[in-house]
Motif scaffolding. Structure first.
Motif, mmCIF file in Angstrom:
data_model
loop_
_atom_site.group_PDB
_atom_site.id
_atom_site.type_symbol
_atom_site.label_atom_id
_atom_site.label_comp_id
_atom_site.label_asym_id
_atom_site.label_seq_id
_atom_site.Cartn_x
_atom_site.Cartn_y
_atom_site.Cartn_z
ATOM 1 N N ALA A 1 -9.250 15.933 -30.010
ATOM 2 C CA ALA A 1 -9.241 14.503 -29.695
ATOM 3 C C ALA A 1 -8.567 13.713 -30.812
ATOM 4 N N PHE A 2 -8.801 14.094 -32.071
ATOM 5 C CA PHE A 2 -8.133 13.445 -33.198
ATOM 6 C C PHE A 2 -6.618 13.609 -33.092
ATOM 7 N N VAL A 3 -6.192 14.831 -32.824
ATOM 8 C CA VAL A 3 -4.750 15.106 -32.708
ATOM 9 C C VAL A 3 -4.144 14.287 -31.577
ATOM 10 N N ILE A 4 -4.821 14.260 -30.444
ATOM 11 C CA ILE A 4 -4.329 13.513 -29.288
ATOM 12 C C ILE A 4 -4.205 12.028 -29.604
ATOM 13 N N CYS A 5 -5.225 11.474 -30.277
ATOM 14 C CA CYS A 5 -5.201 10.046 -30.611
ATOM 15 C C CYS A 5 -4.057 9.720 -31.573
ATOM 16 N N VAL A 6 -3.788 10.607 -32.525
ATOM 17 C CA VAL A 6 -2.699 10.378 -33.474
ATOM 18 C C VAL A 6 -1.351 10.445 -32.766
ATOM 19 N N VAL A 7 -1.172 11.450 -31.895
ATOM 20 C CA VAL A 7 0.086 11.590 -31.167
ATOM 21 C C VAL A 7 0.303 10.404 -30.234
ATOM 22 N N ALA A 8 -0.760 9.966 -29.571
ATOM 23 C CA ALA A 8 -0.653 8.863 -28.612
ATOM 24 C C ALA A 8 -0.451 7.522 -29.299
ATOM 25 N N GLY A 9 -0.861 7.430 -30.556
ATOM 26 C CA GLY A 9 -0.859 6.140 -31.238
ATOM 27 C C GLY A 9 -2.292 5.682 -31.378
ATOM 28 N N LEU A 10 -2.736 5.464 -32.592
ATOM 29 C CA LEU A 10 -4.132 5.155 -32.843
ATOM 30 C C LEU A 10 -4.549 3.894 -32.085
ATOM 31 N N GLY A 11 -5.591 4.029 -31.286
ATOM 32 C CA GLY A 11 -6.082 2.905 -30.514
ATOM 33 C C GLY A 11 -5.444 2.768 -29.141
ATOM 34 N N ASN A 12 -4.491 3.621 -28.789
ATOM 35 C CA ASN A 12 -3.814 3.562 -27.501
ATOM 36 C C ASN A 12 -4.609 4.381 -26.490
ATOM 37 N N VAL A 13 -5.453 3.702 -25.714
ATOM 38 C CA VAL A 13 -6.342 4.399 -24.789
ATOM 39 C C VAL A 13 -5.556 5.089 -23.680
ATOM 40 N N TRP A 14 -4.591 4.387 -23.065
ATOM 41 C CA TRP A 14 -3.793 4.984 -22.005
ATOM 42 C C TRP A 14 -2.999 6.178 -22.536
ATOM 43 N N GLY A 15 -2.385 6.009 -23.712
ATOM 44 C CA GLY A 15 -1.608 7.095 -24.298
ATOM 45 C C GLY A 15 -2.460 8.309 -24.597
ATOM 46 N N ALA A 16 -3.701 8.075 -25.032
ATOM 47 C CA ALA A 16 -4.607 9.192 -25.318
ATOM 48 C C ALA A 16 -4.888 9.998 -24.063
ATOM 49 N N GLY A 17 -5.089 9.308 -22.940
ATOM 50 C CA GLY A 17 -5.339 10.016 -21.691
ATOM 51 C C GLY A 17 -4.158 10.860 -21.261
ATOM 52 N N VAL A 18 -2.950 10.298 -21.357
ATOM 53 C CA VAL A 18 -1.745 11.020 -20.960
ATOM 54 C C VAL A 18 -1.501 12.222 -21.869
ATOM 55 N N CYS A 19 -1.610 12.015 -23.184
ATOM 56 C CA CYS A 19 -1.395 13.114 -24.137
ATOM 57 C C CYS A 19 -2.435 14.217 -23.970
ATOM 58 N N ALA A 20 -3.651 13.849 -23.597
ATOM 59 C CA ALA A 20 -4.694 14.860 -23.393
ATOM 60 C C ALA A 20 -4.329 15.790 -22.244
ATOM 61 N N PHE A 21 -3.839 15.236 -21.152
ATOM 62 C CA PHE A 21 -3.426 16.079 -20.024
ATOM 63 C C PHE A 21 -2.218 16.929 -20.418
ATOM 64 N N GLY A 22 -1.312 16.359 -21.206
ATOM 65 C CA GLY A 22 -0.158 17.120 -21.668
ATOM 66 C C GLY A 22 -0.563 18.305 -22.516
ATOM 67 N N LEU A 23 -1.512 18.095 -23.447
ATOM 68 C CA LEU A 23 -1.993 19.186 -24.298
ATOM 69 C C LEU A 23 -2.680 20.260 -23.473
ATOM 70 N N ALA A 24 -3.503 19.843 -22.520
ATOM 71 C CA ALA A 24 -4.220 20.814 -21.692
ATOM 72 C C ALA A 24 -3.251 21.668 -20.878
ATOM 73 N N LEU A 25 -2.234 21.032 -20.300
ATOM 74 C CA LEU A 25 -1.249 21.780 -19.509
ATOM 75 C C LEU A 25 -0.449 22.732 -20.397
ATOM 76 N N LEU A 26 -0.131 22.283 -21.617
ATOM 77 C CA LEU A 26 0.597 23.147 -22.557
ATOM 78 C C LEU A 26 -0.246 24.365 -22.932
ATOM 79 N N GLU A 27 -1.521 24.164 -23.234
ATOM 80 C CA GLU A 27 -2.410 25.277 -23.557
ATOM 81 C C GLU A 27 -2.523 26.246 -22.386
ATOM 82 N N ALA A 28 -2.661 25.690 -21.179
ATOM 83 C CA ALA A 28 -2.783 26.551 -19.997
ATOM 84 C C ALA A 28 -1.508 27.364 -19.784
ATOM 85 N N ALA A 29 -0.350 26.735 -19.987
ATOM 86 C CA ALA A 29 0.921 27.438 -19.797
ATOM 87 C C ALA A 29 1.100 28.546 -20.828
ATOM 88 N N ILE A 30 0.756 28.251 -22.089
ATOM 89 C CA ILE A 30 0.871 29.267 -23.142
ATOM 90 C C ILE A 30 -0.058 30.446 -22.856
#
Length: 252
Positions: free
Chosen positions: A210-239
């Motif tokens: 969650a820390f990594v996602i928040c930093v990548v999305a931009g600290l305090g960016n709630v919408w960006g955090a949600g999008v980046c979280a799905f991106g990370l999950a899909l990347l992990e699943a693909a790997i």
């Protein structure tokens, strides 16, 4: 699950300007309280879910009332709160170990069964987790965008002093944000425990991600955090699918 955890953490940072190092323990506490409530009743699904919400919101409120509010406006507020909440996390984890021990427990608040979607078997629990996460994320987004409460939170996050001059009670908003974020964490912890097991350290990995996602999305960016979280999950699943977990195993 990543999105649910990340949105709550991003909400706290965006409003209060600090990282809550106890957030992983909020998730763990929600899962354990749901487990205890389910074992004490015959309504594991409903009562356990409600128990996770209440436990998360309660620990969020208590953390603000007992720690954060005394540090607001002080020099090095962000650093001081990080240290204080890290210490609180150690205490909470020790309490959990004292009560439940260091053993792994299967989560009893879960949905059993399989569903067939396009020839693919998916557990009903996984579908439930997705439905719950999307409902809470979209509900939080609607709350932030379409209610007086949400507008006050966004105003406080943009400019605390200006919001207070316009009549926003910042202390009240901080308390409400901690309750909302705690609620999201409690539910996230419950959902995560249904996919694995209960343990005192189960919140550590989601907190780090969650820390990594928040930093990548931009600290305090709630919408960006949600999008980046799905991106990370899909990347992990693909790997995991194409490269496997080791020993040359490739599930796909």
């Amino acid at each position: 699950m990543y999105a649910l955890a990340s949105v709550g953490l991003s909400l706290i940072f965006g409003t209060l300007g600090m990282f809550n190092m106890t957030y992983g323990l909020f998730m763990t506490l929600g899962a354990y309280v749901a487990y205890s409530a389910a074992n004490a009743s015959q309504l594991p699904l409903v009562l356990g879910f409600v128990a996770a919400i209440v436990a998360g919101a309660l620990i969020g409120v208590l953390t603000h009332l007992l720690i954060m509010r005394f540090m607001l406006g002080t020099p090095d507020f962000g650093l001081n709160v990080m240290v204080a909440t890290a210490g609180l996390g150690v205490v909470l984890q020790d309490i959990e170990i004292k009560i439940y021990g260091g053993y792994l427990y299967p989560q009893v608040v879960r949905v059993e069964g399989l569903a067939q979607l396009g020839g693919v078997s998916i557990t009903l629990q996984a579908l439930t987790n997705v439905a719950v996460a999307l409902t809470l994320i979209l509900g939080t987004a609607w709350l932030l965008m379409n209610t007086r409460f949400g507008r006050a939170i966004r105003a406080t996050a943009m400019n605390r002093e200006a919001a207070m001059l316009m009549g926003v009670k910042a202390d009240t908003e901080f308390l409400q944000v901690m309750a909302l974020a705690g609620m999201l964490a409690g539910v996230a912890g419950l959902m995560i425990s249904t996919q694995s097991t209960l343990s005192p350290q189960m919140g550590d990995d989601p907190l780090l991600k969650a820390f990594v996602i928040c930093v990548v999305a931009g600290l305090g960016n709630v919408w960006g955090a949600g999008v980046c979280a799905f991106g990370l999950a899909l990347l992990e699943a693909a790997i995991g699918c194409y490269f496997g977990g080791g020993s040359g195993f490739r599930p796909c």
